[in-house]
Design an enzyme around this catalytic site. Sequence first.
Site, PDB file in Angstrom:
ATOM      1  N   HIS A 292      22.993  46.962  94.838  1.00 24.51           N
ATOM      2  CA  HIS A 292      23.225  48.365  95.188  1.00 24.51           C
ATOM      3  C   HIS A 292      22.465  49.343  94.305  1.00 24.51           C
ATOM      4  O   HIS A 292      22.639  50.551  94.435  1.00 24.51           O
ATOM      5  CB  HIS A 292      24.725  48.643  95.065  1.00 24.51           C
ATOM      6  CG  HIS A 292      25.185  48.516  93.639  1.00 24.51           C
ATOM      7  ND1 HIS A 292      25.203  47.305  92.970  1.00 24.51           N
ATOM      8  CD2 HIS A 292      25.581  49.439  92.736  1.00 24.51           C
ATOM      9  CE1 HIS A 292      25.609  47.504  91.732  1.00 24.51           C
ATOM     10  NE2 HIS A 292      25.842  48.787  91.570  1.00 24.51           N
ATOM     11  N   ASP A 293      21.676  48.852  93.366  1.00 27.58           N
ATOM     12  CA  ASP A 293      20.912  49.739  92.479  1.00 27.58           C
ATOM     13  C   ASP A 293      19.416  49.705  92.763  1.00 27.58           C
ATOM     14  O   ASP A 293      18.662  50.454  92.139  1.00 27.58           O
ATOM     15  CB  ASP A 293      21.095  49.310  91.012  1.00 27.58           C
ATOM     16  CG  ASP A 293      22.492  49.577  90.495  1.00 27.58           C
ATOM     17  OD1 ASP A 293      23.136  50.528  90.960  1.00 27.58           O
ATOM     18  OD2 ASP A 293      22.947  48.823  89.599  1.00 27.58           O
TER      19      ASP A 293
ATOM     20  N   ASP B 167      34.132  43.707  89.980  1.00 27.74           N
ATOM     21  CA  ASP B 167      33.231  44.360  89.033  1.00 27.74           C
ATOM     22  C   ASP B 167      34.058  44.803  87.834  1.00 27.74           C
ATOM     23  O   ASP B 167      35.146  45.361  88.007  1.00 27.74           O
ATOM     24  CB  ASP B 167      32.598  45.586  89.704  1.00 27.74           C
ATOM     25  CG  ASP B 167      31.121  45.683  89.433  1.00 27.74           C
ATOM     26  OD1 ASP B 167      30.763  45.715  88.239  1.00 27.74           O
ATOM     27  OD2 ASP B 167      30.333  45.725  90.393  1.00 27.74           O
TER      28      ASP B 167
ATOM     29  N   GLU C 173      25.534  41.537  84.072  1.00 31.79           N
ATOM     30  CA  GLU C 173      24.408  42.347  84.562  1.00 31.79           C
ATOM     31  C   GLU C 173      23.358  42.448  83.461  1.00 31.79           C
ATOM     32  O   GLU C 173      23.260  43.443  82.745  1.00 31.79           O
ATOM     33  CB  GLU C 173      24.881  43.755  84.960  1.00 31.79           C
ATOM     34  CG  GLU C 173      23.805  44.548  85.688  1.00 31.79           C
ATOM     35  CD  GLU C 173      23.916  46.057  85.525  1.00 31.79           C
ATOM     36  OE1 GLU C 173      24.740  46.556  84.735  1.00 31.79           O
ATOM     37  OE2 GLU C 173      23.129  46.738  86.192  1.00 31.79           O
TER      38      GLU C 173
ATOM     39  N   ASP D 238      29.513  44.728  84.143  1.00 28.30           N
ATOM     40  CA  ASP D 238      28.559  45.821  84.294  1.00 28.30           C
ATOM     41  C   ASP D 238      27.979  46.243  82.940  1.00 28.30           C
ATOM     42  O   ASP D 238      28.691  46.240  81.933  1.00 28.30           O
ATOM     43  CB  ASP D 238      29.337  47.009  84.905  1.00 28.30           C
ATOM     44  CG  ASP D 238      28.479  48.223  85.163  1.00 28.30           C
ATOM     45  OD1 ASP D 238      27.711  48.192  86.128  1.00 28.30           O
ATOM     46  OD2 ASP D 238      28.581  49.205  84.392  1.00 28.30           O
TER      47      ASP D 238
HETATM   48  C1  NOJ Z   1      25.152  49.313  86.627  1.00 28.40           C
HETATM   49  C2  NOJ Z   1      25.698  49.540  87.994  1.00 28.40           C
HETATM   50  O1  NOJ Z   1      25.250  48.515  88.833  1.00 28.40           O
HETATM   51  C3  NOJ Z   1      25.240  50.909  88.421  1.00 28.40           C
HETATM   52  O2  NOJ Z   1      25.483  51.160  89.783  1.00 28.40           O
HETATM   53  C4  NOJ Z   1      25.909  51.915  87.531  1.00 28.40           C
HETATM   54  O3  NOJ Z   1      25.411  53.206  87.810  1.00 28.40           O
HETATM   55  C5  NOJ Z   1      25.667  51.611  86.045  1.00 28.40           C
HETATM   56  N1  NOJ Z   1      25.774  50.233  85.727  1.00 28.40           N
HETATM   57  C6  NOJ Z   1      26.668  52.330  85.189  1.00 28.40           C
HETATM   58  O4  NOJ Z   1      27.933  51.764  85.340  1.00 28.40           O
END
Ligand code: NOJ
Length: 565
Positions: free
Chosen positions: A333-334, A100, A276, A201
């Site tokens: 994971h989000d 990442d 992302e 990210d």
């Molecule tokens: C995306 C990530 O997947 C997430 O977990 C994070 O909180 C935010 N970007 C900020 O880095």
Amino acid sequence: MMNHLAWWQTAVFYQIYPHSFADGNGDGVGDLVGIIQKLDYLQDLGIDAIWLSPHYPSPRFDMGYDIADYTAVDPIYGTLDEFKQLLDGLHTRGMKLILDLVLNHTSDQHAWFQESRSSRDNPKRDWYIWRDGKDGAPPNNWYSIFGGPSWTYDETTDQYYYHFFFKEQPDLNWRNPDVQAAMFAAVRFWLDLGVDGFRLDAIESLFEHPDLPDHSGRYTDLDMFRTFQRDPDAPSFADTSRYLFTYQMRQPGIHELFQEIRALVDEYDNRVLVGETDDVAYHGQHNDELHLVFNFSLMHRSPITPNGIRANQQERLAALPAGAWPCNTLGNHDSPRAYSRFGDGQNDEAIARLALALMLTLRGTPFLYNGEEIGMGNWLPSDIATFRDNVSLNAYQTMVRLGTPPEEALAKAAASGRDQCRTPMQWDNAANAGFSPENVTPWLPVNPNYAAGVNVADQLANPDSLLNFYRRLLALRRQTSALIAGEYVPLHEEAEEYVAFLRKTAVSTLLVILNYSPNPLTLAFDVAETGKVLFSSEGEREGETAVLATLPLAPFEILLTEPNQ
Ligand code: NOJ
């Protein structure tokens, strides 16, 4: 078989969330040794590459997405030597590893920020975004996407700094060439070690409008909050983000930066960049930016229906710049776990099989999320003390402040938060699901359903389990070039109960049918008279010759047939 494709086009990726994967040293937190111990499991599962969520030193205010050192391993996860062992263990088994890469911001504990905040004339002052306030208030009306103003006052130098996420995650100033040089050096550090690429990210917020104009004021951060809470009266996410973040996202400069990152990565052989974002524009007009961007538009459909799938594929494949390669995912994971999100409460397991089949049969690189293969679902905490995600904690506090009764706020914050998809991986049916030793308390509670068969060991032993279904279908995909390289040709485009499509190369064709309905169906296809059944979720049909003009399908059946020409 598919020599013209790069490894990342043929690979199936699997995201490992290191905190929750396997606790090798018995401290309640996953670590690199834990992952190393599971390499044979991963190889046997049949995945090709790992995306590892951040493993860098971090105070973890945002669970590792607040990095304090870009060229080291967090001691809680292990050492750089163990990292090398992990990489080596993967490579020896023919698997790849991508890391990442958080470019937008660092932790406020990063030495760069500590220096930057120490005085106005520190050489790193301009590595972050510092501004004077306006009449005792922040420099403008911008919000953080995690809630509250995006500016935080810092007494030491009597200025505000900018953060798109938490105040513990100050934004880097990407217009400063020194920032770029320092970050590129970190990128080289990992490439030199042999990592196979990066998942980038939060890429849309890398640049801000240089004049920092106020947004239109049409929405407030509370509107946005309600949007995130899925309040039925809230404006849509597209609307809140368009009006609120007009000047904080998608600003000029991103494409040029990605071209430079791509050029850097291209100095090395066979590396990949995955962004992302849902926006195919980040492939670059000349395919000179990111190799892959996620098809979030598909993932965010709820429920996933045959019409929705076809509409998504039609739009998505048409929008891809020439030569760009698609990339599909249903969870990370989000986001709430796919198993719970798409399940109907009655046929969840059959729907989970369809979800995997969709990922493995659509054109594009699939990204799976750890735990999907055993049907891990959301876990909702009933006690605020067990919340670990600060986004959920903030949501809870905000709701209580706005007058929501605490129990209701807790339930809502849990259901919209990110802990629910981050619980420890369920390896067996011992206490703690084999994630940590029995005498240890894991960092997040284990979903109690581990004891009811939702664990790796039980499912490996059961030939009909979801896990074995994953293994079977992953193995088939690997051997079936049409599934990897074939064009997508939709069939029966009006069908509401099922999707059917061909995957077609110059030399082979596969007919894919996914029955999304609880009903048995009989379908008629005219692509050929008969076909050989290569795969069915009702295993016993495999090897059968099927008559395509009267093709029976069981409820929720997944059927892959090779038409006889
Ligand atoms: C995306 C990530 O997947 C997430 O977990 C994070 O909180 C935010 N970007 C900020 O880095």
